[in-house]
Design a protein around this motif. Sequence first.
Motif, mmCIF file in Angstrom:
data_model
loop_
_atom_site.group_PDB
_atom_site.id
_atom_site.type_symbol
_atom_site.label_atom_id
_atom_site.label_comp_id
_atom_site.label_asym_id
_atom_site.label_seq_id
_atom_site.Cartn_x
_atom_site.Cartn_y
_atom_site.Cartn_z
ATOM 1 N N LEU A 113 83.014 10.162 93.280
ATOM 2 C CA LEU A 113 82.479 10.995 92.206
ATOM 3 C C LEU A 113 82.773 12.461 92.525
ATOM 4 C CD1 LEU A 113 80.936 10.869 89.543
ATOM 5 C CD2 LEU A 113 78.800 10.962 90.840
ATOM 6 N N VAL A 114 83.432 13.147 91.599
ATOM 7 C CA VAL A 114 83.871 14.526 91.821
ATOM 8 C C VAL A 114 82.778 15.514 91.420
ATOM 9 C CG1 VAL A 114 85.587 16.274 91.220
ATOM 10 C CG2 VAL A 114 86.285 13.881 91.471
ATOM 11 N N LYS A 115 82.500 16.479 92.282
ATOM 12 C CA LYS A 115 81.559 17.559 91.997
ATOM 13 C C LYS A 115 82.234 18.621 91.123
ATOM 14 C CE LYS A 115 79.179 17.257 96.488
ATOM 15 N NZ LYS A 115 78.859 18.032 97.709
ATOM 16 N N PRO A 116 81.497 19.263 90.229
ATOM 17 C CA PRO A 116 80.104 18.975 89.835
ATOM 18 C C PRO A 116 80.046 17.749 88.930
ATOM 19 C CG PRO A 116 80.975 20.746 88.492
ATOM 20 C CD PRO A 116 82.048 20.419 89.498
ATOM 21 N N PHE A 117 78.931 17.039 88.982
ATOM 22 C CA PHE A 117 78.782 15.836 88.181
ATOM 23 C C PHE A 117 77.400 15.832 87.537
ATOM 24 C CE2 PHE A 117 77.798 14.929 92.624
ATOM 25 C CZ PHE A 117 76.468 14.508 92.539
ATOM 26 N N GLU A 118 77.266 15.060 86.498
ATOM 27 C CA GLU A 118 75.970 14.885 85.846
ATOM 28 C C GLU A 118 75.180 13.826 86.613
ATOM 29 O OE1 GLU A 118 74.724 16.596 83.375
ATOM 30 O OE2 GLU A 118 76.542 17.804 83.099
ATOM 31 N N LEU A 119 73.892 14.064 86.794
ATOM 32 C CA LEU A 119 73.071 13.117 87.546
ATOM 33 C C LEU A 119 73.010 11.759 86.859
ATOM 34 C CD1 LEU A 119 70.169 15.432 88.739
ATOM 35 C CD2 LEU A 119 72.119 14.614 90.059
ATOM 36 N N ALA B 179 74.627 5.902 86.794
ATOM 37 C CA ALA B 179 75.455 4.843 86.220
ATOM 38 C C ALA B 179 76.371 4.244 87.279
ATOM 39 C CB ALA B 179 76.275 5.389 85.053
ATOM 40 N N ARG B 180 76.944 5.090 88.125
ATOM 41 C CA ARG B 180 77.808 4.587 89.213
ATOM 42 C C ARG B 180 77.008 3.710 90.167
ATOM 43 N NH1 ARG B 180 82.770 7.384 89.960
ATOM 44 N NH2 ARG B 180 83.263 8.441 88.011
ATOM 45 N N ILE B 181 75.781 4.145 90.467
ATOM 46 C CA ILE B 181 74.928 3.364 91.374
ATOM 47 C C ILE B 181 74.603 2.008 90.768
ATOM 48 C CG2 ILE B 181 72.630 3.248 92.422
ATOM 49 C CD1 ILE B 181 72.793 6.299 92.754
ATOM 50 N N ARG B 182 74.280 1.990 89.482
ATOM 51 C CA ARG B 182 73.986 0.712 88.818
ATOM 52 C C ARG B 182 75.195 -0.217 88.854
ATOM 53 N NH1 ARG B 182 71.237 4.168 85.118
ATOM 54 N NH2 ARG B 182 73.016 4.120 83.680
ATOM 55 N N ALA B 183 76.385 0.349 88.652
ATOM 56 C CA ALA B 183 77.596 -0.459 88.682
ATOM 57 C C ALA B 183 77.831 -1.039 90.081
ATOM 58 C CB ALA B 183 78.801 0.377 88.246
ATOM 59 N N THR C 137 82.526 14.549 96.304
ATOM 60 C CA THR C 137 83.459 15.557 96.784
ATOM 61 C C THR C 137 83.921 16.474 95.667
ATOM 62 O OG1 THR C 137 85.597 15.906 97.876
ATOM 63 C CG2 THR C 137 85.402 14.004 96.429
ATOM 64 N N ALA C 138 84.324 17.684 96.062
ATOM 65 C CA ALA C 138 84.926 18.612 95.115
ATOM 66 C C ALA C 138 86.437 18.432 95.076
ATOM 67 C CB ALA C 138 84.583 20.049 95.512
ATOM 68 N N ARG C 139 86.960 17.592 95.939
ATOM 69 C CA ARG C 139 88.409 17.372 96.021
ATOM 70 C C ARG C 139 88.789 16.264 95.033
ATOM 71 N NH1 ARG C 139 89.382 17.273 102.525
ATOM 72 N NH2 ARG C 139 91.553 17.251 101.833
ATOM 73 N N ASP C 140 89.635 16.597 94.076
ATOM 74 C CA ASP C 140 89.879 15.651 92.993
ATOM 75 C C ASP C 140 91.349 15.290 92.791
ATOM 76 O OD1 ASP C 140 90.728 18.070 92.049
ATOM 77 O OD2 ASP C 140 89.674 17.954 90.129
#
Length: 224
Positions: free
Chosen positions: A100-106, A111-115, A80-83
Amino acid sequence: MNILLAEDDVRLGELIVHMLKKKAGYHTDWVTTGNEALEQAFSAAYQLLILDWMMPDGDGVFVCKELRKEGYMGAILMLTARDTLSDRIEGLDAGADDYLVKPFELDELLARIRALSRRNYAPIQEEEVHLGEGLLSRNHQKILFSQGEVQLTPREFQLLDLLIRNKGLVLSREVILERIWGLEAEVNMKTIDATVKLLRKKLSPFEHEDIIESVRGVGYKLEI
């Protein structure tokens, strides 16, 4: 890991799918609406749903709540872009596991997925389940017999998988309609009967058409 991405931004969706498949090796399916996410979430034993907050047919918070209400046990990561703090709280209270707030690094998304993958989101559906003398592959949506295989349409697979997960129980047509098509879908009970008929026809060459039993005036059940 099986991942379902719900993202209506085509450019971002293509980037995420490419990264997840090519760079990380995850099996990834992609839909662009909340309704598609609700419909697809249970069809392939997804361990993770990446869910955009804003989509053409509604917000991800509603989708998240509905999935949890229906018993979805996989991880949910909201994009989301809402932070603001209130937004983050709203998403987490709806049943999301991370945000995860947009924009984000892939790379941060990976890393979030691995966690999330290190956490325990049991029970996870088996990728293959015995169906009489056959074997249902949830990943490939087909039934394997020694004499050959039966390829299922998405609706046929969803209906059969619903019956398998409730083996021995009578499911009313109303319950089947709600779980597979949704109550707001423009289909009627005859659509369910037609889908069952097609399933039985496909199972007939392997003498398994009788495993789906009709319960007069109510619905269907699976007996193996």
